[in-house]
Design a protein around this motif. Structure first.
Motif, PDB file in Angstrom:
ATOM      1  N   LEU A  70       0.827  -1.200   0.000  1.00  0.00           N
ATOM      2  CA  LEU A  70       0.000   0.000   0.000  1.00  0.00           C
ATOM      3  C   LEU A  70       0.867   1.258   0.000  1.00  0.00           C
ATOM      4  O   LEU A  70       0.568   2.230  -0.711  1.00  0.00           O
ATOM      5  CB  LEU A  70      -0.925   0.001   1.210  1.00  0.00           C
ATOM      6  N   ALA A  71       1.944   1.245   0.774  1.00  0.00           N
ATOM      7  CA  ALA A  71       2.829   2.406   0.813  1.00  0.00           C
ATOM      8  C   ALA A  71       3.449   2.661  -0.558  1.00  0.00           C
ATOM      9  O   ALA A  71       3.542   3.811  -1.017  1.00  0.00           O
ATOM     10  CB  ALA A  71       3.917   2.193   1.862  1.00  0.00           C
ATOM     11  N   ARG A  72       3.864   1.587  -1.230  1.00  0.00           N
ATOM     12  CA  ARG A  72       4.454   1.749  -2.555  1.00  0.00           C
ATOM     13  C   ARG A  72       3.411   2.184  -3.575  1.00  0.00           C
ATOM     14  O   ARG A  72       3.692   2.958  -4.490  1.00  0.00           O
ATOM     15  CB  ARG A  72       5.120   0.445  -2.995  1.00  0.00           C
ATOM     16  N   LEU A  73       2.193   1.724  -3.392  1.00  0.00           N
ATOM     17  CA  LEU A  73       1.102   2.142  -4.271  1.00  0.00           C
ATOM     18  C   LEU A  73       0.826   3.632  -4.114  1.00  0.00           C
ATOM     19  O   LEU A  73       0.673   4.363  -5.107  1.00  0.00           O
ATOM     20  CB  LEU A  73      -0.151   1.321  -3.964  1.00  0.00           C
ATOM     21  N   GLN A  74       0.752   4.098  -2.883  1.00  0.00           N
ATOM     22  CA  GLN A  74       0.497   5.515  -2.656  1.00  0.00           C
ATOM     23  C   GLN A  74       1.627   6.375  -3.206  1.00  0.00           C
ATOM     24  O   GLN A  74       1.392   7.458  -3.768  1.00  0.00           O
ATOM     25  CB  GLN A  74       0.309   5.757  -1.161  1.00  0.00           C
ATOM     26  N   SER A  75       2.869   5.908  -3.085  1.00  0.00           N
ATOM     27  CA  SER A  75       4.001   6.632  -3.640  1.00  0.00           C
ATOM     28  C   SER A  75       3.919   6.689  -5.165  1.00  0.00           C
ATOM     29  O   SER A  75       4.181   7.731  -5.784  1.00  0.00           O
ATOM     30  CB  SER A  75       5.307   5.960  -3.214  1.00  0.00           C
ATOM     31  N   ALA A  76       3.525   5.569  -5.771  1.00  0.00           N
ATOM     32  CA  ALA A  76       3.391   5.523  -7.226  1.00  0.00           C
ATOM     33  C   ALA A  76       2.309   6.474  -7.712  1.00  0.00           C
ATOM     34  O   ALA A  76       2.460   7.152  -8.737  1.00  0.00           O
ATOM     35  CB  ALA A  76       3.076   4.097  -7.674  1.00  0.00           C
ATOM     36  N   LEU A  77       1.211   6.565  -6.960  1.00  0.00           N
ATOM     37  CA  LEU A  77       0.125   7.468  -7.343  1.00  0.00           C
ATOM     38  C   LEU A  77       0.552   8.926  -7.248  1.00  0.00           C
ATOM     39  O   LEU A  77       0.152   9.758  -8.068  1.00  0.00           O
ATOM     40  CB  LEU A  77      -1.098   7.207  -6.468  1.00  0.00           C
ATOM     41  N   GLN A  78       1.357   9.250  -6.257  1.00  0.00           N
ATOM     42  CA  GLN A  78       1.856  10.621  -6.141  1.00  0.00           C
ATOM     43  C   GLN A  78       2.721  10.981  -7.336  1.00  0.00           C
ATOM     44  O   GLN A  78       2.646  12.100  -7.852  1.00  0.00           O
ATOM     45  CB  GLN A  78       2.648  10.781  -4.840  1.00  0.00           C
ATOM     46  N   LYS A  79       3.543  10.053  -7.791  1.00  0.00           N
ATOM     47  CA  LYS A  79       4.383  10.296  -8.959  1.00  0.00           C
ATOM     48  C   LYS A  79       3.558  10.362 -10.241  1.00  0.00           C
ATOM     49  O   LYS A  79       3.842  11.156 -11.135  1.00  0.00           O
ATOM     50  CB  LYS A  79       5.439   9.191  -9.093  1.00  0.00           C
ATOM     51  N   ALA A  80       2.534   9.523 -10.317  1.00  0.00           N
ATOM     52  CA  ALA A  80       1.766   9.405 -11.555  1.00  0.00           C
ATOM     53  C   ALA A  80       0.852  10.591 -11.801  1.00  0.00           C
ATOM     54  O   ALA A  80       0.602  10.963 -12.939  1.00  0.00           O
ATOM     55  CB  ALA A  80       0.941   8.113 -11.527  1.00  0.00           C
ATOM     56  N   GLY A  81       0.342  11.176 -10.739  1.00  0.00           N
ATOM     57  CA  GLY A  81      -0.668  12.214 -10.932  1.00  0.00           C
ATOM     58  C   GLY A  81      -1.981  11.580 -11.334  1.00  0.00           C
ATOM     59  O   GLY A  81      -2.463  10.644 -10.688  1.00  0.00           O
ATOM     60  N   GLN A  82      -2.567  12.040 -12.411  1.00  0.00           N
ATOM     61  CA  GLN A  82      -3.853  11.504 -12.851  1.00  0.00           C
ATOM     62  C   GLN A  82      -3.711  10.060 -13.313  1.00  0.00           C
ATOM     63  O   GLN A  82      -2.819   9.718 -14.078  1.00  0.00           O
ATOM     64  CB  GLN A  82      -4.405  12.349 -14.003  1.00  0.00           C
ATOM     65  N   VAL A  83      -4.623   9.201 -12.871  1.00  0.00           N
ATOM     66  CA  VAL A  83      -4.695   7.809 -13.301  1.00  0.00           C
ATOM     67  C   VAL A  83      -6.110   7.538 -13.789  1.00  0.00           C
ATOM     68  O   VAL A  83      -7.078   7.756 -13.060  1.00  0.00           O
ATOM     69  CB  VAL A  83      -4.325   6.841 -12.156  1.00  0.00           C
ATOM     70  N   ASP A  84      -6.230   7.090 -15.031  1.00  0.00           N
ATOM     71  CA  ASP A  84      -7.555   6.826 -15.601  1.00  0.00           C
ATOM     72  C   ASP A  84      -8.010   5.388 -15.394  1.00  0.00           C
ATOM     73  O   ASP A  84      -9.212   5.103 -15.415  1.00  0.00           O
ATOM     74  CB  ASP A  84      -7.547   7.106 -17.110  1.00  0.00           C
TER      75      ASP A  84
END
Length: 474
Positions: A312-326
């Motif tokens: 979950l921590a790595r997922l949240q970090s990835a989302l911060q880097k990704a910005g918008q995810v469709d």
């Protein structure tokens, strides 16, 4: 019984770079304006800017070295992917016969399930070997003498058995003229698949189905120099020789199918979750390439591993880097998906399209455990979820044949479709909109000899697999 077969009668660099750069600039203009192309071959049709740039790239494609040709092909595919259906159809129809862009444009139309304005040029294809009788009204025209190359012994035999049984189910289910069939064991023949192919040719077969392994297919394409046409049952690293075809259920096909699904749902920025299986990594790589061709991108890629908290921590970090995810693409099996699905919802992605490969169903079957998979879409064989004409239901066949049960059902469907392709290959090759409704999906033949199969789509509801309401349109 023979030692190697079992027989039965029942059975300039600067110009290129400039063209690529211009093509990339034109992508954003696709469908917004048009370029009038003069000359007798264009017949005053106003091609869209992206299509015109793709045409420039295609004109020089044949003179490029292999590595530059691959880049050039990707640039063409990306330009065409940016066009809406109506523009792509109209521009393709305006191309003159023999235009080098037509195979690319036709392939783009096929991937969207759109009709071709005319057939591909199949000059190297022959269907009269063995003095075949004329085709039936529905296009049925099987060979006269048919060889099937499968690893009937050895480590691949468990995979070959359902393919064989699916093939024979289709064969026996046909009441019209059927070819004489000979099965050759590629694992039990000295010299392997190449020697088996050569023996099949020497024994007078006018068509060959197989071999099954990727390395076997590559070896036959490369070393046997096929003189009798064949339908290879896998996709090698090299394309089929002219006049030959290949059919596969490769992980790459799942990635390409997912890219088409996401394009239809207007999802361009995709987060990928990778499982540990090598085949699933191949699916993810194919998705990445196919998305890029269609104007999308993989914004972040996350590997499975560790406990739920670290994931979950790595997922949240990835989302911060990704910005918008469709959307999210799950290149995972069920056990991994059951771990990550709740985390995706906890991270706020529960309302986004969640799409997986066909491997999602590996390890499912208990609704109480699979409830967490509800809402995840995945490609599957129409025979398994809703049946196909001419073949008994999956449940009925499974009750009689162990080679059609569980994961083997997919290979059984694959074998059934191999028979259909063999019998209807002329229709698929020469009819501009030739297609066959098979057990694995709608079957078509692309310009270089690859069989395309458009799967149906399913999801989980209440922990059980169900077809999506619009599955037939996928």
């Amino acid at each position: 019984m023979r030692s190697s077969s079992t027989r039965t009668r029942m059975f300039t660099r600067g110009n290129w770079l400039r063209a690529v750069l211009l093509g990339m600039l034109a992508i954003g203009m696709a469908g917004c304006a048009s370029v009038k192309v003069s000359g007798p071959d264009a017949a005053a049709h106003a091609f869209s800017p992206a299509f015109a740039q793709a045409r420039d790239l295609a004109q020089n494609a044949g003179t490029l070295p292999a590595d530059k040709r691959a880049e050039n092909d990707r640039a063409i595919d990306k330009l065409l992917a940016g066009l809406d259906d109506a523009t792509l159809s109209a521009d393709a129809a305006a191309l003159p016969a023999g235009d080098p862009l037509y195979p690319y444009a036709g392939h783009a139309l096929q991937r969207r399930g759109l009709p071709l304005p005319r057939p591909f040029d199949r000059g190297a294809w022959k269907f009269d070997a063995g003095n075949r009788p004329p085709a039936e009204s529905d296009g049925y025209r099987p060979p006269v003498k048919l060889a099937v190359l499968l690893p009937l012994s050895g480590s691949l035999s468990p995979s070959a058995a359902p393919v064989r049984d699916g093939f024979l189910t289709g064969y026996y289910g046909e009441s019209r003229r059927r070819p004489e069939v000979a099965f050759y064991d590629t694992a039990g023949t000295p010299g392997g698949a190449v020697a088996a192919y050569q023996k099949a040719v020497a024994e007078g077969n006018d068509f060959v189905v197989g071999p099954l392994g990727r390395d076997e297919v590559a070896a036959v394409f490369r070393d046997a120099k096929p003189t009798v046409p064949m339908l290879a049952l896998n996709r090698a690293s090299i394309p089929p020789p002219a006049g030959n075809a290949s059919f596969s259920l490769s992980p790459e096909d799942d990635g390409i199918a997912a890219a088409e699904y996401l394009r239809a749902h207007n999802a361009k920025r995709v987060l990928v979750i990778n499982g540990v299986d090598e085949g699933l990594h191949r699916a993810a790589a194919a998705l990445r390439d196919a998305l890029a061709e269609r104007g999308g991108t993989v914004v972040e890629s996350l590997e499975m591993g560790g406990d739920a908290a670290s994931l979950l921590a790595r997922l949240q970090s990835a989302l911060q880097k990704a910005g918008q995810v469709d959307a999210v693409f799950l290149a995972t099996r069920a056990s991994e998906a059951r771990t990550v699905a709740p985390l995706l919802r906890a991270a706020g992605l529960g309302e986004k399209p969640l799409v997986a490969t066909s491997a999602l169903v590996a390890g499912t079957g208990k609704p109480a455990d699979d409830l967490v998979l509800d809402g995840i879409a995945y490609p599957t064989e129409p025979w398994i979820v809703r049946g196909v004409s001419g073949l008994p239901s999956a449940a009925s066949v499974a009750s009689q044949l162990k080679t059609a049960r569980g994961p083997a059902a997919r290979l059984f469907a694959f074998g059934y479709d191999a028979w259909l392709i063999t019998a209807y290959l002329e229709k698929l090759a020469l009819d501009p909109n030739g297609q066959v409704q098979g057990a694995t999906g709608t079957l078509r033949l692309d310009p270089v000899g690859n069989i395309l199969h458009t799967p149906t789509w399913s999801t989980f509801r209440g922990g059980s697999p169900v077809p999506l309401a619009d599955a037939s349109a996928r």
